[in-house]
Design an enzyme around this catalytic site. Structure first.
Site, PDB file in Angstrom:
ATOM      1  N   SER A  35      -6.864   4.511   6.920  1.00  0.00           N
ATOM      2  CA  SER A  35      -7.518   5.683   6.337  1.00  0.00           C
ATOM      3  C   SER A  35      -8.984   5.799   6.747  1.00  0.00           C
ATOM      4  CB  SER A  35      -7.415   5.618   4.805  1.00  0.00           C
ATOM      5  OG  SER A  35      -6.065   5.612   4.391  1.00  0.00           O
TER       6      SER A  35
ATOM      7  N   GLY B 181      -2.916   9.607   3.532  1.00  0.00           N
ATOM      8  CA  GLY B 181      -3.884   8.997   2.616  1.00  0.00           C
ATOM      9  C   GLY B 181      -3.138   8.262   1.523  1.00  0.00           C
TER      10      GLY B 181
ATOM     11  N   GLY C 179      24.290   0.901  -8.801  1.00  0.00           N
ATOM     12  CA  GLY C 179      24.717  -0.489  -8.676  1.00  0.00           C
ATOM     13  C   GLY C 179      24.658  -0.943  -7.226  1.00  0.00           C
TER      14      GLY C 179
ATOM     15  N   GLU D  70      -1.936  19.325   4.330  1.00  0.00           N
ATOM     16  CA  GLU D  70      -1.071  18.196   4.678  1.00  0.00           C
ATOM     17  C   GLU D  70      -0.593  17.479   3.418  1.00  0.00           C
ATOM     18  OE1 GLU D  70      -1.213  13.899   7.049  1.00  0.00           O
ATOM     19  OE2 GLU D  70      -2.769  15.399   7.418  1.00  0.00           O
TER      20      GLU D  70
END
Length: 383
Positions: A137, A370, A345, A248
């Protein structure tokens, strides 16, 4: 569908017609091929041109550039139907929702008319290359360099985790044009992948999103015209990224909520059909309570998402709101899909079951665009 959801407030007859077209296309072209694409780590290249023929690419790009002339709502309908079809191979969100809008917002008129119509037909597939092997980032500390040389830039560096990396024909590359200027030294430059010096690395083997062609990209003295710079000057890249990131992150929220709703529906159907101790699993109190919680999570997430889409359509969705949307919806979908898998399960752990694929696919949503931690940091700055 078993989960009762109200029609979104931003919907319309036109958008519902588009939804039917998208649903039909995805059911015909995607659902039968998901296992093969997962094994091959990429979808078939002709999917892009088929989508282009139907007008499903660049839906929110103006008609004068070959696009659909719609709004973000048109994009959202397609992305929702992709999630509901259980597909995670097609990087259309990056192509149409992100790359095309970088070009529309920041490229020269000449470049827009050159690239956008080809993206709308699927002749060119778009990718955006931000992340590097040593940075996640932390975009202001990227190492990829672009050095001005006359009427060209010479680019050197490496990128990783690039969606559409294998099929891409056009890549928006985050570069350092001034390595000493921090965030002010970042620029976005478009590279056509037939340029000498560009090469693709391996298609990466991921936990989920198995059919998506996520790849490494390398730039070795790649010379591109200076006119491929996005914006009218160097150093605008970080601001451009920040301005585009809300859309985005909203896209990620759209797919998260649609995926959440799809998982709940799958689980309701399964628990009503599957029996244990002589009765349907659905009749056990724990199952009903878990699904009641999941349905409530879906309803709350849908209401918040619809509000954010409305704000975005009005041009009012800010960085904080988009961060909240991404944080909330991705955390919710991860929790709900995990709870749903538990109700399957042992079968829930088998990749032949859509719930298992969904469980693996949604995990990345808390990381890409991000991380959740970065979203909290962004939100906290406004408090």
């Amino acid at each position: 569908m078993p989960l009762q959801t109200q029609k979104s407030s931003w919907s319309s007859t036109e958008l519902e017609d588009l939804r039917e077209l998208a649903r039909s296309f995805l059911q015909k072209e995607f659902v039968p091929n998901q296992e093969r694409w997962a094994a091959e780590k990429k979808l078939d290249r002709e999917i892009w041109t088929k989508a282009g023929e139907l007008g499903l690419l660049c839906l929110s790009i103006p008609e004068e550039y070959g696009g659909g002339g719609g709004t973000f709502a048109h994009e959202a309908v397609l992305y929702e139907e992709q999630a509901r079809a259980g597909d995670s191979a097609w990087g259309v969100t990056v192509h149409s929702g992100i790359v095309a809008h970088y070009i529309l917002a920041y490229a020269s008129e000449e470049r827009k008319r050159e690239w956008l119509p080809k993206m709308a037909t699927g002749e060119m597939v778009g990718a955006v290359a931000m992340t590097e092997p040593g940075t996640g980032s932390d975009l202001q500390n990227i190492k990829t360099r672009a050095v001005r040389d006359g009427d060209h830039y010479v680019i050197n560096g490496a990128k990783t985790f690039i969606t559409n990396g294998f099929h891409s024909d056009l890549v928006v590359v985050a570069c350092k044009t001034d390595p000493d200027a921090g965030a002010q030294g970042v620029s976005l430059i478009v590279v056509e992948t037939d340029t000498p010096g560009f090469r693709r690395g391996r298609v990466l083997d991921k936990v989920g999103l198995k059919g998506q062609d996520t790849a490494e990209l390398f730039f070795d003295d790649v010379r591109v015209p200076a006119a491929n710079l996005l914006g009218d000057a160097e150093g605008q890249g970080f601001v451009q990224l920040m301005l585009q990131l809300p859309q985005e992150r909203l896209i990620i929220a759209v797919t998260a909520v649609a995926g959440l709703e799809a998982a709940v529906n799958l689980t309701i159907d399964y628990t009503k059909e599957r029996t244990a101790f002589g009765r349907p699993i659905f009749t056990f109190q724990n199952t009903k309570f878990k699904l009641a919680e999941a349905a409530t999570e879906a309803a709350v997430s849908r209401a918040f998402l619809d509000q954010c889409i409305e704000r975005h359509l009005r041009g009012e969705l800010d960085v904080q709101g988009a961060a909240m949307a991404k944080l909330w919806t991705t955390e919710r979908v991860n929790k709900v899909v995990d709870d749903c898998l538990q109700l399957f399960g042992g079968y829930g752990y088998m990749t032949e079951y859509p719930i298992a694929r969904a469980w693996a696919d949604v995990r990345i949503s808390r990381i890409f665009g991000g991380t959740s931690e970065i979203m909290k940091e962004i939100i906290s700055r406004t408090l």
